[in-house]
Write a protein that holds these residues in place. Structure first.
Motif, short mmCIF file in Angstrom:
data_model
loop_
_atom_site.label_atom_id
_atom_site.label_comp_id
_atom_site.label_asym_id
_atom_site.label_seq_id
_atom_site.Cartn_x
_atom_site.Cartn_y
_atom_site.Cartn_z
N THR B 48 23.80 -25.43 -26.37
CA THR B 48 23.89 -26.48 -27.77
C THR B 48 23.64 -27.92 -26.81
OG1 THR B 48 25.43 -25.17 -29.09
CG2 THR B 48 25.25 -27.51 -29.14
N GLU B 52 20.44 -30.22 -28.15
CA GLU B 52 20.80 -31.56 -28.41
C GLU B 52 20.26 -32.70 -27.31
OE1 GLU B 52 24.73 -30.69 -30.99
OE2 GLU B 52 24.79 -31.79 -29.36
N GLN B 88 24.20 -26.63 -35.79
CA GLN B 88 25.88 -25.60 -35.55
C GLN B 88 26.49 -26.08 -36.36
OE1 GLN B 88 28.10 -24.42 -31.83
NE2 GLN B 88 26.70 -24.50 -31.82
N ASP B 159 20.59 -24.09 -33.95
CA ASP B 159 21.70 -24.33 -33.24
C ASP B 159 22.49 -22.40 -33.68
OD1 ASP B 159 23.15 -24.09 -31.01
OD2 ASP B 159 23.95 -25.75 -31.35
#
Lengths: 359, 308
Positions: B48, B52, B88, B159
């Motif tokens: 992640t 990001e 997410q 995600d």
């Protein structure tokens, strides 16, 4: 940004619970204080037992009734008055005997005043009032003038009540609560829900997002101020001597300041619960220390020298200056300078600390 | 094949350093146009964070990133117009209907589309006037993906799109992701489901503790494994001497404490033939011969089993 602004308004309207309380909380205070100190400024309720048909007796009754100091009711007998006083529906009673001021030698020229010890204040006022009346009559009958007299003069011919003082305080309170808590909790919730992060992935700029948020809340504030003023003025006879548009302008400046404080809180708190706690810890003490309900200059001097600089305090001084004295907010620029200093400080802190997404 | 294709994402020596943790420690990879690229790894592997940083949500400590030809540091605005991001477990505005959310996000890009046609793509047109909280988990994820497509992006980042979904909803989502790919978009996704990566992804990077352990086309990764062949059998009668013979040709394990269940991993076809000849003699209750899976690759590379 315009669309986001309108959408924010829509969301504020749809969040019924939050909307309800943002109006209910200040209104509760307005109504409670209005009922205590608003329209009905009567000192207490007084019963009159007039058993005389003389001219003097009826003019006394007339004067008491027209004074509008007490709520006056006619009562038949002393026993009835006693009974009512025991039940607390009457604070004092004035008894005028049957042959009061009759020229006959059997005349009973004493007026009796009964009062409940629990309401001694009312009793004192009634006694003073009746005595003053009888004194005048006595002087007239004796054909003389009193030598020494007292003349009272009000400093201002404006009528002001404690309710007028509190109403301005409630205005500031409403702005503070809805702005600080609204922004602090709202932004933290957005962060927890990852809405802020999601926004960051789109081309919209942070300042556009924040501006839309701030503007839509200012609209809510306008309605809050309007509702409080309308209820205060029309239902509880509040006196507003200054310019109403000026009250709105100052309110919006105050709301802006409190929103910025909300952003500062949101930038330091990691969760929504923490933001809620911090916001409460700031607003509740400020409510008492900045003079929403009591004038703060009666606080101990050292405390006053500190709390007079709390963000809400100068704002309330400006609002009260306008509502109670019709004073221009620029007359004493010190208060506005304090307000704008807070705006600058919280703007600097939040622009350095508040981020839509974490690093 | 990939040599001919255009690179849409280039990541070089990407590092993200936190005071007490190096979340991403020198990651390099390219993503090609029109493929589904998977970042596979456990929770906390750095997937992640990597994503990001590419999306512009986190500042890299070091490294180069180019997205759709634009530089991550100086041309982020242009990048934002080219990408669509599904975060997410992202929630959307509580007090807006699906239709309103789609059209609001659309205005962020300065575009104007019909929200209903978007919602139709994921069979949510009936829910156009509902709030997000009335949706099921699978519907929320589908909506979340659609919301990342409002600007008709070239690259879509997903995600962990299927985490926490039931098997049917997950398959539903796989179809949707394949549909996005067939529309010519590039998809970058993270997952910790081996099966998902194996089925969906053209290429997979396996991440662990902030670095990429392996990166290749999914089927090649599986071929590269040391023991590509696998035999599972259930047999209570097989004797110890024969089991010793099997242990010599490959890796024999008893699966998860079940005494009769065995797994044998082998390197060559000859070994497989030999092993089968032994196993068959004892008439096993069940016998299954197969290839290694991505999970085996992962276990081999990281030396541990992935948790679901």
């Amino acid at each position: 940004m315009w669309k986001l602004f309108l959408t924010n308004l829509k969301m504020i309207l749809r969040n019924r619970q939050a909307l309800f309380w943002s109006f209910m909380f200040p209104l509760m205070f307005t109504v409670i204080f209005g009922l205590f100190f608003g329209k009905n400024t009567s000192v207490g309720s007084v019963g009159i037992i007039n058993q005389s048909d003389s001219e003097l007796a009826s003019s006394l009754v007339k004067v008491v009734k027209e004074a509008e100091v007490f709520t006056v009711t006619d009562i038949g007998t002393i026993d009835e008055a006693r009974d009512k006083m025991q039940k607390n529906s009457l604070s004092a009673a004035v008894y005028v005997p049957e042959n009061f001021s009759k020229p006959a030698p059997s005349a009973d020229n004493q007026i009796r005043i009964y009062y409940d010890q629990g309401n001694a204040q009312v009793g004192t006022v009634v006694v003073g009032f009746v005595e003053k009346f009888l004194n005048q009559v006595n002087f007239q009958l004796a054909g003389t003038q009193p030598i020494f007299t007292v003349v009272t003069e009000k400093l201002s011919d404006r009528e002001l009540t404690y309710f007028d003082f509190v109403l301005a305080g409630v205005l500031g309170l409403a702005l503070m609560n809805s702005s600080i808590i609204g922004i602090a909790v709202g932004m933290s919730k957005y962060r927890e829900d990852k809405i802020l992060k999601r926004i960051t992935t789109t081309p919209i700029k942070s300042w556009e997002f924040i501006t839309a948020e701030v503007l839509s809340r200012l609209i809510l504030n306008i309605f809050q101020v309007a509702v409080i003023l309308v209820i205060g003025i029309y239902f509880f006879d509040a006196h507003i001597y200054g310019s109403i548009p000026m009250i709105f302008v100052i309110s919006l400046v105050g709301a802006l300041l409190f929103q910025l404080i909300g952003f500062v809180i949101a930038s330091f708190s990691k969760t929504t619960d923490a933001a809620q706690g911090m916001a409460t810890a700031i607003t509740i003490p400020m409510m008492f220390l900045a003079g929403v309900f009591f004038p703060i200059d009666s606080l101990p001097k050292w405390l006053y020298s500190i709390v007079q600089y709390l963000p809400l305090a100068p704002l309330l001084r400006v609002i009260r200056g306008v509502t109670l004295e019709a004073a221009s907010p620029f007359l004493d620029p010190k208060n506005l300078i304090i307000v704008f200093s807070w705006i600058v400080v919280s703007l600097i802190i939040s622009s350095f600390r508040f981020r839509l997404s974490d690093e | 094949m990939q040599k001919k294709m255009k690179k849409v994402i280039e990541v070089k020596n990407l590092v993200k350093q936190y005071p007490k943790l190096t979340a991403v420690n020198g990651v390099t990879f390219d993503v090609y146009q029109g493929e589904i690229f998977g970042l596979l790894g456990e929770n906390g592997a750095g997937k992640t964070t990597t994503l990001e940083m590419i999306e512009g949500l986190r500042k890299p400590t070091a490294g180069e990133i180019k997205v759709a030809g634009f530089d991550r540091y100086t041309q982020l605005d242009q990048i934002k117009h080219k990408i669509g991001v599904q975060l997410q477990s992202s929630a959307y505005y509580q007090f807006l209907t699906l239709r309103e959310i789609v059209s609001l996000f659309c205005t962020f890009y300065g575009c104007d589309i019909d929200p209903i046609s978007m919602l139709k793509m994921v069979d949510l047109e009936d829910k156009a006037d509902s709030f997000i909280n009335s949706l099921s988990g699978g519907q929320k994820q589908r909506f979340s993906i659609i919301a990342s497509l409002v600007n008709d992006p070239e690259i879509v980042f997903l995600d962990e799109p299927t985490t926490g979904l039931d098997p049917i909803a997950r398959r539903n989502l796989w179809e949707l992701i394949t549909k996005i790919k067939s529309n010519g978009k590039t998809v970058v996704l993270t997952t910790h489901y081996m099966e998902e990566a194996e089925i969906l992804c053209d290429r997979v990077a396996i991440m662990d503790k902030g670095i990429i352990l392996a990166l290749d086309e999914t089927h090649r990764l599986v071929e590269k494994v040391d023991y590509p062949l696998s035999v599972n059998f259930i047999d209570g009668k097989i004797d110890k001497a024969e089991l010793e013979k099997l242990k010599k040709v490959g890796k024999l394990t008893q699966t998860l404490g079940k005494e009769k269940h065995f797994n044998l991993r082998l390197q060559k076809q000859d070994d497989l033939n030999f092993a089968l000849s032994i196993i068959i003699k004892f008439k096993p209750e069940s016998l299954l011969v197969g290839r290694a899976t991505l999970e085996d690759v992962f276990v081999e590379l990281t030396g541990k089993k992935i948790e679901e």
